[in-house]
Design a protein around this motif. Structure first.
Motif, mmCIF file in Angstrom:
data_model
loop_
_atom_site.group_PDB
_atom_site.id
_atom_site.type_symbol
_atom_site.label_atom_id
_atom_site.label_comp_id
_atom_site.label_asym_id
_atom_site.label_seq_id
_atom_site.Cartn_x
_atom_site.Cartn_y
_atom_site.Cartn_z
ATOM 1 N N ALA A 190 -7.355 -1.070 -6.536
ATOM 2 C CA ALA A 190 -6.975 0.340 -6.661
ATOM 3 C C ALA A 190 -6.264 0.591 -7.994
ATOM 4 O O ALA A 190 -6.517 1.578 -8.675
ATOM 5 C CB ALA A 190 -6.084 0.757 -5.490
ATOM 6 N N ASP A 191 -5.370 -0.336 -8.359
ATOM 7 C CA ASP A 191 -4.671 -0.204 -9.640
ATOM 8 C C ASP A 191 -5.662 -0.253 -10.802
ATOM 9 O O ASP A 191 -5.566 0.507 -11.757
ATOM 10 C CB ASP A 191 -3.653 -1.341 -9.819
ATOM 11 C CG ASP A 191 -2.367 -1.066 -9.049
ATOM 12 O OD1 ASP A 191 -2.224 0.056 -8.511
ATOM 13 O OD2 ASP A 191 -1.520 -1.966 -8.988
ATOM 14 N N GLY B 223 2.894 2.310 -2.321
ATOM 15 C CA GLY B 223 2.896 2.968 -3.617
ATOM 16 C C GLY B 223 4.266 3.239 -4.211
ATOM 17 O O GLY B 223 4.390 4.037 -5.128
ATOM 18 N N ARG C 186 -7.567 3.027 -10.930
ATOM 19 C CA ARG C 186 -6.715 4.145 -11.345
ATOM 20 C C ARG C 186 -6.440 4.096 -12.841
ATOM 21 O O ARG C 186 -6.491 5.088 -13.545
ATOM 22 C CB ARG C 186 -5.414 4.107 -10.551
ATOM 23 C CG ARG C 186 -4.588 5.371 -10.684
ATOM 24 C CD ARG C 186 -3.586 5.472 -9.556
ATOM 25 N NE ARG C 186 -2.895 4.214 -9.361
ATOM 26 C CZ ARG C 186 -2.619 3.689 -8.177
ATOM 27 N NH1 ARG C 186 -2.950 4.309 -7.093
ATOM 28 N NH2 ARG C 186 -2.000 2.535 -8.088
ATOM 29 N N GLU D 153 0.801 -1.209 0.000
ATOM 30 C CA GLU D 153 0.000 0.000 0.000
ATOM 31 C C GLU D 153 0.840 1.267 0.000
ATOM 32 O O GLU D 153 0.315 2.346 0.050
ATOM 33 C CB GLU D 153 -0.934 0.005 1.211
ATOM 34 C CG GLU D 153 -1.955 -1.109 1.115
ATOM 35 C CD GLU D 153 -2.982 -1.013 2.219
ATOM 36 O OE1 GLU D 153 -4.100 -0.595 1.915
ATOM 37 O OE2 GLU D 153 -2.662 -1.338 3.365
ATOM 38 N N THR E 76 -5.321 8.549 -5.758
ATOM 39 C CA THR E 76 -5.717 7.263 -5.209
ATOM 40 C C THR E 76 -7.236 7.201 -5.188
ATOM 41 O O THR E 76 -7.882 8.098 -4.661
ATOM 42 C CB THR E 76 -5.177 7.102 -3.783
ATOM 43 O OG1 THR E 76 -3.764 7.277 -3.831
ATOM 44 C CG2 THR E 76 -5.508 5.733 -3.222
ATOM 45 N N ARG F 164 -4.799 -3.322 -3.310
ATOM 46 C CA ARG F 164 -3.909 -2.751 -4.319
ATOM 47 C C ARG F 164 -4.352 -3.138 -5.733
ATOM 48 O O ARG F 164 -4.306 -2.337 -6.655
ATOM 49 C CB ARG F 164 -2.487 -3.258 -4.028
ATOM 50 C CG ARG F 164 -1.515 -3.127 -5.165
ATOM 51 C CD ARG F 164 -0.939 -1.713 -5.232
ATOM 52 N NE ARG F 164 -0.014 -1.631 -6.341
ATOM 53 C CZ ARG F 164 1.207 -1.165 -6.245
ATOM 54 N NH1 ARG F 164 1.651 -0.734 -5.102
ATOM 55 N NH2 ARG F 164 1.987 -1.116 -7.300
ATOM 56 N N ASP G 197 4.808 2.161 -8.181
ATOM 57 C CA ASP G 197 3.793 2.608 -9.115
ATOM 58 C C ASP G 197 4.381 3.117 -10.421
ATOM 59 O O ASP G 197 3.746 3.041 -11.465
ATOM 60 C CB ASP G 197 2.951 3.699 -8.448
ATOM 61 C CG ASP G 197 1.680 3.967 -9.236
ATOM 62 O OD1 ASP G 197 1.075 2.994 -9.688
ATOM 63 O OD2 ASP G 197 1.338 5.134 -9.429
#
Ligand SMILES: [Zn+2]
Length: 150
Positions: free
Chosen positions: A122-123, A85, A126, A83, A95, A119, A88
């Motif tokens: 979230a990826d 980051g 995003r 988490e 986020t 994650r 990235d």
């Protein structure tokens, strides 16, 4: 695949596979000396993780790549290692927020893989410019990433 317990310099033994309940598959490995457990998710988003470990999957050996976050997770077993980051590479900004329903659903995922699962979603959000992760987004991600039926 093999994991080494850094503290004990012992090879960790494959312990079990688990279905955390959100469709992803996790394999856990345990150190026979100190009992430390690490977990690994198998799904398309984690191909990079597998690559970095240089392990063989499906009879194919993938080249080793530097991936500091993974090494950190493997060596510490921390659930939140994913988490922070650091890996990235600046491919997305911001986020995504989590709706209350999505948070509740995430809370049902076992501790030891929650950080990685979070994650992954979230990826996914995003990369598609989705500002808020909802259960519907989670379903979409699972279907698109082929996480179902694994
Ligand atoms: Zn150990």
């Amino acid at each position: 695949m093999k994991f080494l317990c850094v503290d004990c310099d012992k090879q960790m033994a494959f312990e079990e596979r688990q279905l955390p309940g959100d469709g992803t598959l996790a394999a856990t490995f345990k150190c026979p000396t100190c009992g430390r457990v690490v977990a690994m998710l198998t799904n398309p988003m984690e191909t990079q993780l597998v690559s970095s470990l240089g392990v063989e999957i499906g009879g194919r050996t993938v080249p080793e790549q530097p991936f500091e976050t993974v090494r950190k997770m493997v060596s510490t077993g921390r659930e939140d290692a994913f988490e922070e980051g650091t890996g990235d590479g600046g491919r997305g900004k911001g986020t995504p927020a989590w709706s209350m329903d999505a948070e509740a659903r995430l809370a049902r995922v076992p501790n030891f893989v929650r950080g990685m699962v979070k994650r992954i979603y979230a990826d996914y959000a995003r990369e598609r410019g989705i500002a808020e992760i909802t259960p519907a987004v989670m379903d979409m991600a699972r279907a698109e990433l082929g996480l179902e039926g694994m």
